[in-house]
Motif scaffolding. Structure first.
Motif, PDB file in Angstrom:
ATOM      1  N   ASP A 299      -0.989  22.424  -1.010  1.00  0.00           N
ATOM      2  CA  ASP A 299      -2.167  22.784  -1.030  1.00  0.00           C
ATOM      3  C   ASP A 299      -2.585  21.239  -0.431  1.00  0.00           C
ATOM      4  N   GLN A 300      -4.578  21.084   0.539  1.00  0.00           N
ATOM      5  CA  GLN A 300      -4.889  20.371   1.104  1.00  0.00           C
ATOM      6  C   GLN A 300      -3.958  18.729   0.618  1.00  0.00           C
ATOM      7  N   LYS A 301      -4.991  19.122  -0.433  1.00  0.00           N
ATOM      8  CA  LYS A 301      -4.713  17.191  -1.100  1.00  0.00           C
ATOM      9  C   LYS A 301      -3.180  17.158  -1.502  1.00  0.00           C
ATOM     10  N   THR A 302      -2.630  17.744  -1.362  1.00  0.00           N
ATOM     11  CA  THR A 302      -1.751  16.824  -1.595  1.00  0.00           C
ATOM     12  C   THR A 302      -0.969  16.730  -0.138  1.00  0.00           C
ATOM     13  N   ILE A 303      -1.108  17.512   1.067  1.00  0.00           N
ATOM     14  CA  ILE A 303      -1.186  17.186   2.169  1.00  0.00           C
ATOM     15  C   ILE A 303      -1.647  16.142   2.745  1.00  0.00           C
TER      16      ILE A 303
ATOM     17  N   ASN B 218       1.026  -1.029  -0.039  1.00  0.00           N
ATOM     18  CA  ASN B 218      -0.037  -0.226  -0.310  1.00  0.00           C
ATOM     19  C   ASN B 218       0.530   1.301  -0.297  1.00  0.00           C
ATOM     20  N   LEU B 219       1.942   0.851   1.292  1.00  0.00           N
ATOM     21  CA  LEU B 219       2.465   2.723   0.761  1.00  0.00           C
ATOM     22  C   LEU B 219       2.871   2.537  -0.470  1.00  0.00           C
ATOM     23  N   LYS B 220       4.026   1.601  -1.213  1.00  0.00           N
ATOM     24  CA  LYS B 220       4.705   1.610  -2.229  1.00  0.00           C
ATOM     25  C   LYS B 220       3.672   2.172  -2.912  1.00  0.00           C
ATOM     26  N   GLU B 221       2.344   1.745  -3.975  1.00  0.00           N
ATOM     27  CA  GLU B 221       1.405   2.088  -4.450  1.00  0.00           C
ATOM     28  C   GLU B 221       0.756   3.674  -4.188  1.00  0.00           C
ATOM     29  N   ASP B 222       0.669   4.107  -3.296  1.00  0.00           N
ATOM     30  CA  ASP B 222       0.363   5.373  -2.735  1.00  0.00           C
ATOM     31  C   ASP B 222       1.456   6.816  -2.781  1.00  0.00           C
ATOM     32  N   SER B 223       2.656   6.089  -3.171  1.00  0.00           N
ATOM     33  CA  SER B 223       3.303   6.260  -3.537  1.00  0.00           C
ATOM     34  C   SER B 223       4.336   7.124  -4.523  1.00  0.00           C
ATOM     35  N   LYS B 224       3.680   6.059  -5.368  1.00  0.00           N
ATOM     36  CA  LYS B 224       3.214   6.166  -7.005  1.00  0.00           C
ATOM     37  C   LYS B 224       2.844   7.628  -6.841  1.00  0.00           C
ATOM     38  N   SER B 225       1.447   7.350  -6.800  1.00  0.00           N
ATOM     39  CA  SER B 225       0.297   8.731  -7.040  1.00  0.00           C
ATOM     40  C   SER B 225       0.424   9.924  -5.708  1.00  0.00           C
ATOM     41  N   PHE B 226       1.506   9.804  -5.160  1.00  0.00           N
ATOM     42  CA  PHE B 226       1.346  10.957  -3.921  1.00  0.00           C
ATOM     43  C   PHE B 226       2.545  12.489  -4.806  1.00  0.00           C
ATOM     44  N   ARG B 227       3.854  10.922  -6.143  1.00  0.00           N
ATOM     45  CA  ARG B 227       4.942  11.806  -6.830  1.00  0.00           C
ATOM     46  C   ARG B 227       3.559  12.759  -7.741  1.00  0.00           C
ATOM     47  N   ASP B 228       3.267  11.964  -8.538  1.00  0.00           N
ATOM     48  CA  ASP B 228       2.497  12.443  -9.323  1.00  0.00           C
ATOM     49  C   ASP B 228       1.844  13.786  -8.846  1.00  0.00           C
ATOM     50  N   ASN B 229       1.098  13.872  -7.870  1.00  0.00           N
ATOM     51  CA  ASN B 229       0.621  15.058  -7.216  1.00  0.00           C
ATOM     52  C   ASN B 229       1.000  16.134  -6.641  1.00  0.00           C
ATOM     53  N   PHE B 230       2.649  15.560  -6.287  1.00  0.00           N
ATOM     54  CA  PHE B 230       3.509  17.109  -5.782  1.00  0.00           C
ATOM     55  C   PHE B 230       4.013  17.482  -6.733  1.00  0.00           C
TER      56      PHE B 230
ATOM     57  N   ALA C   2       2.908  18.210  -9.340  1.00  0.00           N
ATOM     58  CA  ALA C   2       2.197  19.176 -10.023  1.00  0.00           C
ATOM     59  C   ALA C   2       1.692  20.360  -8.603  1.00  0.00           C
ATOM     60  N   ALA C   3       1.938  20.221  -7.712  1.00  0.00           N
ATOM     61  CA  ALA C   3       1.731  21.242  -6.687  1.00  0.00           C
ATOM     62  C   ALA C   3       2.843  21.508  -6.687  1.00  0.00           C
ATOM     63  N   LEU C   4       3.913  21.201  -6.704  1.00  0.00           N
ATOM     64  CA  LEU C   4       5.338  22.178  -7.253  1.00  0.00           C
ATOM     65  C   LEU C   4       4.948  23.054  -8.350  1.00  0.00           C
ATOM     66  N   LYS C   5       4.629  23.608  -9.192  1.00  0.00           N
ATOM     67  CA  LYS C   5       4.363  24.461 -10.378  1.00  0.00           C
ATOM     68  C   LYS C   5       3.279  25.329  -9.657  1.00  0.00           C
ATOM     69  N   LYS C   6       3.092  24.994  -8.581  1.00  0.00           N
ATOM     70  CA  LYS C   6       2.526  26.735  -7.596  1.00  0.00           C
ATOM     71  C   LYS C   6       2.678  26.819  -6.589  1.00  0.00           C
ATOM     72  N   SER C   7       3.798  26.267  -6.631  1.00  0.00           N
ATOM     73  CA  SER C   7       4.853  26.717  -5.226  1.00  0.00           C
ATOM     74  C   SER C   7       5.738  27.847  -5.327  1.00  0.00           C
ATOM     75  N   ALA C   8       6.091  27.925  -4.235  1.00  0.00           N
ATOM     76  CA  ALA C   8       7.388  29.553  -4.476  1.00  0.00           C
ATOM     77  C   ALA C   8       8.891  29.400  -5.561  1.00  0.00           C
ATOM     78  N   ILE C   9       9.150  27.692  -4.991  1.00  0.00           N
ATOM     79  CA  ILE C   9      10.345  27.141  -5.359  1.00  0.00           C
ATOM     80  C   ILE C   9      10.055  26.625  -6.819  1.00  0.00           C
ATOM     81  N   ARG C  10       8.319  27.633  -7.476  1.00  0.00           N
ATOM     82  CA  ARG C  10       8.502  27.153  -8.691  1.00  0.00           C
ATOM     83  C   ARG C  10       9.981  27.078 -10.072  1.00  0.00           C
ATOM     84  N   ARG C  11       9.853  26.432 -11.181  1.00  0.00           N
ATOM     85  CA  ARG C  11      11.485  26.623 -11.970  1.00  0.00           C
ATOM     86  C   ARG C  11      12.465  27.484 -10.987  1.00  0.00           C
ATOM     87  N   THR C  12      13.021  26.573 -10.147  1.00  0.00           N
ATOM     88  CA  THR C  12      14.501  26.774  -9.622  1.00  0.00           C
ATOM     89  C   THR C  12      14.359  25.944  -9.561  1.00  0.00           C
TER      90      THR C  12
END
Length: 197
Positions: free
Chosen positions: A167-171, A89-101, A103-113
């Motif tokens: 965002d709350q979804k990623t958290i 379960n941890l392995k599978e959830d980590s894979k889906s989390f990576r995609d959302n994470f 995507a969330a970084l593109k809206k964060s303060a460190i995007r394009r850095t």
């Protein structure tokens, strides 16, 4: 008439003597049973019985107490099958989390850095660690080192997520992963403290 009266008097005297004898006998029996010596002996016997019963209760209680920790430990022990399911379960959830994470970084303060790239690499490495941990455990039924390595990466991700205010979804996804990792680490007796500072 006098002879009959005398005979009656003799019989009456005999009856009185017999009644007195019975009375004395009962009085003697009563006084003997209630004498201080008999009362003392009866008390000692009663105390011995109570002491024996008390010690028996202590022995039985001690027996239950000695078996209790063993029973609790047996209930808390996690089987290899359960650990394997947790890791999967941890392995599978980590894979889906990576995609959302990502995507969330593109809206964060460190995007394009360079920090965005480092953050993505950290989560990608975490995903690989969970996959490797699961595969190794299926083969060897061991995973202490792999669990500790995965926890180390998780602690870094924990700080990053809350410092970036994602965002709350990623958290929520991350908190689920962290809970699953806590269950895995507990199965190996490893403490996994987290700090957001």
């Amino acid at each position: 008439m006098l002879i009959a009266t005398a005979a009656y008097g003799v019989d009456l005297q005999k009856q009185l003597f017999w009644l007195k004898g019975v009375g004395y006998s009962r009085r003697a029996d009563f006084s003997e049973s209630q004498s201080p010596i008999h009362l003392h002996l009866g008390t000692k016997v009663l105390m011995k019985k109570h002491c024996a019963l008390f010690y028996c209760c202590i022995v039985v209680l001690a027996g239950f107490m000695s078996f209790a920790p063993i029973s609790v430990h047996a209930q808390k022990r996690v089987s290899d099958k359960d650990v394997e399911a947790l890791m999967k379960n941890l392995k599978e959830d980590s894979k889906s989390f990576r995609d959302n994470f990502d995507a969330a970084l593109k809206k964060s303060a460190i995007r394009r850095t360079s920090q965005e790239k480092d953050a993505k690499d950290l989560v990608a490495g975490f995903e690989k660690q969970t996959d490797s941990m699961f595969s190794d455990f299926k083969k060897t039924k061991r995973g202490d080192v792999a669990v500790e390595t995965t926890i180390s990466s998780a602690q870094q991700i924990e700080k990053l997520i809350y410092n970036l205010h994602l965002d709350q979804k990623t958290i929520s996804q991350w908190e689920k992963i962290r809970t699953e990792l806590d269950h895995v680490s507990s199965a190996f007796g490893i403490n996994a403290p987290y700090s957001r500072m």
